[in-house]
Design an enzyme around this catalytic site. Structure first.
Site, mmCIF file in Angstrom:
data_model
loop_
_atom_site.group_PDB
_atom_site.id
_atom_site.type_symbol
_atom_site.label_atom_id
_atom_site.label_comp_id
_atom_site.label_asym_id
_atom_site.label_seq_id
_atom_site.Cartn_x
_atom_site.Cartn_y
_atom_site.Cartn_z
ATOM 1 N N PHE A 126 0.876 -1.169 0.000
ATOM 2 C CA PHE A 126 0.000 0.000 0.000
ATOM 3 C C PHE A 126 0.921 1.229 0.000
ATOM 4 O O PHE A 126 1.900 1.273 0.755
ATOM 5 C CB PHE A 126 -0.875 -0.032 1.260
ATOM 6 C CG PHE A 126 -1.926 1.040 1.282
ATOM 7 C CD1 PHE A 126 -3.162 0.840 0.678
ATOM 8 C CD2 PHE A 126 -1.678 2.261 1.890
ATOM 9 C CE1 PHE A 126 -4.128 1.839 0.690
ATOM 10 C CE2 PHE A 126 -2.639 3.259 1.902
ATOM 11 C CZ PHE A 126 -3.869 3.046 1.296
ATOM 12 N N ASP A 195 2.306 -5.184 8.569
ATOM 13 C CA ASP A 195 1.112 -4.353 8.425
ATOM 14 C C ASP A 195 -0.078 -5.321 8.330
ATOM 15 O O ASP A 195 -0.176 -6.126 7.382
ATOM 16 C CB ASP A 195 1.256 -3.504 7.147
ATOM 17 C CG ASP A 195 0.053 -2.595 6.899
ATOM 18 O OD1 ASP A 195 -1.061 -2.947 7.336
ATOM 19 O OD2 ASP A 195 0.227 -1.556 6.248
ATOM 20 N N TYR A 220 -10.559 0.372 11.097
ATOM 21 C CA TYR A 220 -11.812 0.757 10.429
ATOM 22 C C TYR A 220 -12.233 -0.218 9.345
ATOM 23 O O TYR A 220 -13.221 0.002 8.672
ATOM 24 C CB TYR A 220 -11.727 2.190 9.877
ATOM 25 C CG TYR A 220 -10.463 2.518 9.110
ATOM 26 C CD1 TYR A 220 -10.251 2.016 7.836
ATOM 27 C CD2 TYR A 220 -9.493 3.344 9.666
ATOM 28 C CE1 TYR A 220 -9.103 2.326 7.132
ATOM 29 C CE2 TYR A 220 -8.344 3.668 8.964
ATOM 30 C CZ TYR A 220 -8.152 3.151 7.698
ATOM 31 O OH TYR A 220 -7.006 3.459 7.003
ATOM 32 N N LYS A 221 -11.467 -1.299 9.142
ATOM 33 C CA LYS A 221 -11.855 -2.280 8.120
ATOM 34 C C LYS A 221 -12.607 -3.422 8.813
ATOM 35 O O LYS A 221 -13.758 -3.267 9.197
ATOM 36 C CB LYS A 221 -10.632 -2.776 7.360
ATOM 37 C CG LYS A 221 -9.835 -1.669 6.653
ATOM 38 C CD LYS A 221 -8.687 -2.250 5.864
ATOM 39 C CE LYS A 221 -7.674 -1.210 5.414
ATOM 40 N NZ LYS A 221 -8.179 -0.272 4.419
HETATM 41 C C1 PLP Z 1 -2.309 -1.992 3.990
HETATM 42 C C2 PLP Z 1 -2.537 -0.583 4.400
HETATM 43 N N1 PLP Z 1 -1.556 0.064 5.060
HETATM 44 C C3 PLP Z 1 -1.717 1.350 5.457
HETATM 45 C C4 PLP Z 1 -2.884 2.026 5.207
HETATM 46 C C5 PLP Z 1 -2.986 3.480 5.608
HETATM 47 O O1 PLP Z 1 -3.763 3.647 6.705
HETATM 48 P P1 PLP Z 1 -4.058 5.134 7.265
HETATM 49 O O2 PLP Z 1 -4.584 5.936 6.126
HETATM 50 O O3 PLP Z 1 -5.143 4.902 8.265
HETATM 51 O O4 PLP Z 1 -2.818 5.672 7.815
HETATM 52 C C6 PLP Z 1 -3.941 1.382 4.545
HETATM 53 C C7 PLP Z 1 -5.208 2.087 4.303
HETATM 54 O O5 PLP Z 1 -6.149 1.591 3.730
HETATM 55 C C8 PLP Z 1 -3.756 0.048 4.136
HETATM 56 O O6 PLP Z 1 -4.710 -0.617 3.473
#
Ligand code: PLP
Length: 395
Positions: A126, A195, A220-221
């Protein structure tokens, strides 16, 4: 009724988790986007109203003690702990996943031994993790090496300080082998940072069992904490004394109200805190976690696999050959709780699906993403989603 529709009713009738759907606010939309934003648990609005009206409105400053606001980050961390296979005292809730990736990665490099000056990062990660890893590398004088998760083994060396990996790929839904990759990172003497955004709440993680060093994730998922609900940071107990945060705020000071100019870190999970916790979001999350009462992650995983198997079967039956192609692995050991379908006009197709009451999402450039939250998605939903998809791509 078609053969698949009647199978769906049978599967729903036999589903031991089916009753959990009543714990959520849902309508007749098929909601397959819980891997982006989980649905609202029905009791959360009432609890948030109490936090706002009574705890804030009436008790005001007294709530930091009397309503347990001050200790919420660790208390809620302990509620998340069993869902990711961690004993109590190792998880603190707060900040965003992005911020926690930064804390974890810089702290991991600081923990690594002399002469270790490389950070490996999942090349397909991500984006935020990649951006932060690049900055963390620059700040710590390390070289950043983006590598495909399958190439992590050969890329490890005596120079590797830390490795940042995703348990489940956000785009393809591929589940990576956390135990084997963590063991490989350890064999090279490096620190493993995971992560868990797309695995926590959907499948067993086993942080303690597999000796993970540091982990972060969002709430939040699959944990249904609400939009922008705070993330969490896991620091394995025996590493906590060595966790040297790059964001040493007053909330992680050994004596936060001592107001001293010099920083002295608290011990335990508290060390992962930075500043004042975002209490409203945090207590909404705490309430949301009640939907897990009496629910085992193993049962959730079994249903998740049954849902995604059934979806793939229905898609194959209802969709004209060659129109969509699954990029999610068929093997259970390599599948998270989502199915990603490559489709030439995916953006357009997703718009039409949403108009017809099937909500997934689109990821650039050509991926239709469908997330399956076993707490509230049933087999009839799956059959309907695949049928509408088939009609949409055929039409
Ligand atoms: C795998 C992954 N890492 C990090 C994030 C980023 O999270 P945040 O925007 O809450 O910092 C996301 C957001 O969807 C994600 O899917």
């Amino acid at each position: 009724m078609s053969e698949l529709a009647s199978r769906a009713s049978e599967l729903d009738a036999a589903d031991e988790l089916a009753g959990l759907r009543e714990r959520f606010v849902l309508d007749d939309v098929v909601y397959l986007d819980g891997n982006s934003l989980g649905a609202l648990p029905a009791h959360v609005p009432g609890r948030v109203e109490d936090v706002v009206r009574r705890q804030w409105g009436e008790l005001r400053i007294r709530s930091w003690d009397e309503s347990g606001w001050w200790t919420a980050p660790e208390r809620i961390g302990d509620r998340i702990a069993p869902l990711v296979g961690a004993a109590a005292g190792q998880i603190v809730v707060g900040d965003s996943t992005s911020v926690n990736v930064f804390k974890a990665l810089v702290a991991a490099v600081r923990m690594a031994g002399e002469g270790r000056d490389e950070i490996l990062v999942d090349a397909t990660t991500f984006p935020t993790d990649g951006y932060i890893a690049e900055s963390a590398a620059r700040m710590t004088g390390c070289t950043l090496r983006p590598v495909a998760p399958a190439e992590v083994g050969p890329a490890l060396s005596g120079r590797t300080a830390a490795v940042l990996l995703n348990h489940v790929d956000y785009r393809t839904g591929r589940l990576y082998d956390l135990p084997a990759l963590t063991a490989a990172v350890h064999a090279a003497g490096a620190i493993a940072v995971w992560d868990l955004c797309h695995s926590a709440g959907a499948l067993p993680v086993g942080l303690d069992e597999h000796g993970v060093d540091l982990a972060v994730g969002c709430t939040y998922k699959y944990l249904n904490g609400g939009p922008g609900s705070p993330a969490y940071l896991y620091v394995r107990r025996d590493l906590q004394d060595r966790f040297d945060s790059p964001l040493p705020g007053w909330n992680s000071h050994a004596e936060p109200f001592g107001m001293r100019p010099g920083y002295e870190p608290a011990s335990g999970a508290v060390r992962g805190r930075v500043g004042t916790p975002d209490i409203l979001s945090m207590l909404a999350l705490e309430a949301a976690l009640d939907v897990w009462d009496g629910v085992s992650v193993e049962a959730v995983r079994a249903k998740s696999l049954a849902l995604t198997d059934f979806f793939l079967e229905c898609v194959a039956a209802y969709t004209p050959a060659g129109r969509v192609e699954s990029v999610t692995p068929a093997a259970h050991a390599e599948r998270g709780s989502q199915v990603a379908l490559r489709c030439d006009d995916a953006g357009d197709v997703m718009k039409r699906l949403i108009e017809r009451g099937v909500v997934g999402d689109f990821r650039h450039p050509d991926v239709l993403r469908f997330g399956f939250t076993p707490l509230y998605v049933g087999f009839a939903d799956v059959e309907r989603a695949a049928r509408v998809l088939g009609e949409t791509v055929a039409g």
